[in-house]
Write an enzyme that holds these catalytic residues in place. Structure first.
Site, PDB file in Angstrom:
ATOM      1  N   ARG A  29       0.821  -1.210   0.000  1.00 43.69           N
ATOM      2  CA  ARG A  29       0.000   0.000   0.000  1.00 43.69           C
ATOM      3  C   ARG A  29       0.853   1.257   0.000  1.00 43.69           C
ATOM      4  O   ARG A  29       0.911   2.003  -0.972  1.00 43.69           O
ATOM      5  CB  ARG A  29      -0.941   0.007   1.221  1.00 43.69           C
ATOM      6  CG  ARG A  29      -2.063   1.045   1.138  1.00 43.69           C
ATOM      7  CD  ARG A  29      -1.682   2.466   1.513  1.00 43.69           C
ATOM      8  NE  ARG A  29      -1.217   2.597   2.884  1.00 43.69           N
ATOM      9  CZ  ARG A  29      -0.765   3.731   3.391  1.00 43.69           C
ATOM     10  NH1 ARG A  29      -0.679   4.828   2.636  1.00 43.69           N
ATOM     11  NH2 ARG A  29      -0.328   3.784   4.633  1.00 43.69           N
ATOM     12  N   ASP A  30       1.569   1.503   1.064  1.00 44.00           N
ATOM     13  CA  ASP A  30       2.353   2.725   1.191  1.00 44.00           C
ATOM     14  C   ASP A  30       3.463   2.786   0.149  1.00 44.00           C
ATOM     15  O   ASP A  30       3.840   3.865  -0.316  1.00 44.00           O
ATOM     16  CB  ASP A  30       2.950   2.804   2.600  1.00 44.00           C
ATOM     17  CG  ASP A  30       3.543   4.166   2.912  1.00 44.00           C
ATOM     18  OD1 ASP A  30       3.170   5.140   2.243  1.00 44.00           O
ATOM     19  OD2 ASP A  30       4.386   4.255   3.813  1.00 44.00           O
ATOM     20  N   HIS A 223      10.958   6.504   7.893  1.00 43.26           N
ATOM     21  CA  HIS A 223      11.496   6.659   6.546  1.00 43.26           C
ATOM     22  C   HIS A 223      13.005   6.867   6.635  1.00 43.26           C
ATOM     23  O   HIS A 223      13.516   7.413   7.617  1.00 43.26           O
ATOM     24  CB  HIS A 223      10.810   7.825   5.838  1.00 43.26           C
ATOM     25  CG  HIS A 223       9.416   7.517   5.408  1.00 43.26           C
ATOM     26  ND1 HIS A 223       8.937   7.768   4.144  1.00 43.26           N
ATOM     27  CD2 HIS A 223       8.380   6.953   6.084  1.00 43.26           C
ATOM     28  CE1 HIS A 223       7.677   7.379   4.060  1.00 43.26           C
ATOM     29  NE2 HIS A 223       7.318   6.889   5.229  1.00 43.26           N
ATOM     30  N   CYS A 254       6.314   9.745   0.168  1.00 47.78           N
ATOM     31  CA  CYS A 254       5.087  10.484   0.450  1.00 47.78           C
ATOM     32  C   CYS A 254       4.929  11.549  -0.624  1.00 47.78           C
ATOM     33  O   CYS A 254       5.777  12.423  -0.753  1.00 47.78           O
ATOM     34  CB  CYS A 254       5.127  11.137   1.832  1.00 47.78           C
ATOM     35  SG  CYS A 254       3.621  12.100   2.213  1.00 47.78           S
ATOM     36  N   ASN A 263      10.391   3.867   2.859  1.00 43.71           N
ATOM     37  CA  ASN A 263      10.318   3.379   4.235  1.00 43.71           C
ATOM     38  C   ASN A 263      11.552   2.559   4.607  1.00 43.71           C
ATOM     39  O   ASN A 263      12.326   2.152   3.744  1.00 43.71           O
ATOM     40  CB  ASN A 263       9.086   2.479   4.388  1.00 43.71           C
ATOM     41  CG  ASN A 263       7.793   3.222   4.212  1.00 43.71           C
ATOM     42  OD1 ASN A 263       7.363   3.955   5.083  1.00 43.71           O
ATOM     43  ND2 ASN A 263       7.165   3.037   3.062  1.00 43.71           N
TER      44      ASN A 263
END
Length: 324
Positions: A29-30, A223, A254, A263
């Site tokens: 997802r991220d 991160h 982001c 990340n």
């Protein structure tokens, strides 16, 4: 000084570490939502299957945000159909509002995640809401989800710093976290969204929060923009934190935090934890295989240091065999 005495002193510096830690995988997802390329659903399912095969038990697979905002994750329902349910594995998804929650429930999810920013400027840029408005929405989703029997996790971003405001007061972080815990969120994932955190700052943030809530309500989402993610994770580990968000190969970033790198890489985290005698239940070799799949699907090398070291060593061995 007696070498044995020196050894004892060094061992004592980290204190009593947890015996087991959960690595909460956020790559599907991220990670993927920040890629310009939209992967076919079957490829996403292939990656998730590889993560499960490596022993990952908590995986955030998608988001039920409007497809017009994040087209990379427009296939949430179809993806969940393809990966199905796995005994002992919890799949979760980001749920921005009640409409998203309805979709998540219909898809059979057991866990939802809500998102808040600790910075007013970042909140406005990211979701076009003030912190107060975002908190109200998160509380609404949490109440409805819990009523439906779902667990709810909360993400609090820009805890260590904001790309627009700079310093974020710890007092504001504590206030938001207390409200979210009171609302029934079972775990708060604290985000160093732009990777500016240092170990001393991490210690200060955790010290402030642990005066108001137990350590098992906290997770770290770090991160690695400036190379301090593992150092900050180590501080959290020493404080008793037992959940660390990580992303296969270091995927992520982001879109509303200029310059934010990916990340903490799942393989880097697992390598460090295993080397310290902390169990994760994850097979590191199989995790590397999942990382290789992620690279293949994305079409470029990923930032994970252990991944690149392992793949490089494998290639060297293959080359030596070919020469004999």
């Amino acid at each position: 000084m007696d070498p044995k005495e020196t050894s004892r002193t060094r061992v004592g510096l980290l204190g009593q570490l947890p015996r087991r830690v959960d690595v909460y995988e956020v790559g599907p997802r991220d990670g993927l939502q920040n890629e310009l390329r939209t992967l076919p659903t079957r490829d996403k399912a292939r990656l998730i299957n590889a993560l499960v095969a490596a022993g990952e038990k908590r995986i955030e697979v998608t988001s039920f945000v409007s497809p017009k905002w994040i087209p990379q994750l427009a296939d949430a329902e179809e993806l969940l159909k393809q990966v199905g349910r796995r005994p002992g594995v919890v799949f979760s998804a980001l749920v921005p509002n009640l409409k998203g929650l309805e979709r998540a429930q219909a898809a059979g999810l057991e866990e939802a995640a809500v998102f808040i920013s600790a910075s007013e400027a970042h909140s406005k840029k990211n979701i076009n809401k003030t912190i107060a408005e975002a908190l109200a929405g998160a509380k609404e989703v949490t109440a409805a989800a819990r009523k439906a029997g779902m667990r709810v996790r909360g993400y609090l971003s820009t805890v260590w710093g904001c790309p627009y405001e700079g310093h974020v007061p710890v007092e504001r972080v504590v206030d938001i976290c207390r409200q979210l815990v009171d609302a029934g969120i079972y775990q708060l994932s604290l985000g160093d969204t732009i990777g500016v955190g240092t170990p001393r700052q991490t210690e200060e943030i955790l010290t402030a929060l642990l005066q108001h809530m137990p350590v098992d309500t906290l997770a770290l989402h770090l991160h690695d923009t400036r190379g301090t993610a593992l150092a900050n994770a180590l501080v959290g580990l020493s404080a008793g934190v037992t959940t660390f968000d990580a992303s296969i190969g270091g995927l992520g970033g982001c879109p509303y935090a200029p310059g934010a790198a990916g990340n903490l890489a799942s393989e880097d985290a697992v390598f460090m934890l295993h080397g310290m005698g902390v169990d994760t239940g994850i097979d590191l070799d199989k995790l590397v295989e999942a990382g290789e799949i992620a690279q293949e699907l994305i079409g470029r090398k990923l930032a994970g240091k252990y991944l690149q070291a392992a793949l490089g060593e494998r290639d060297k061995k293959a080359s030596r065999r070919a020469q004999t």
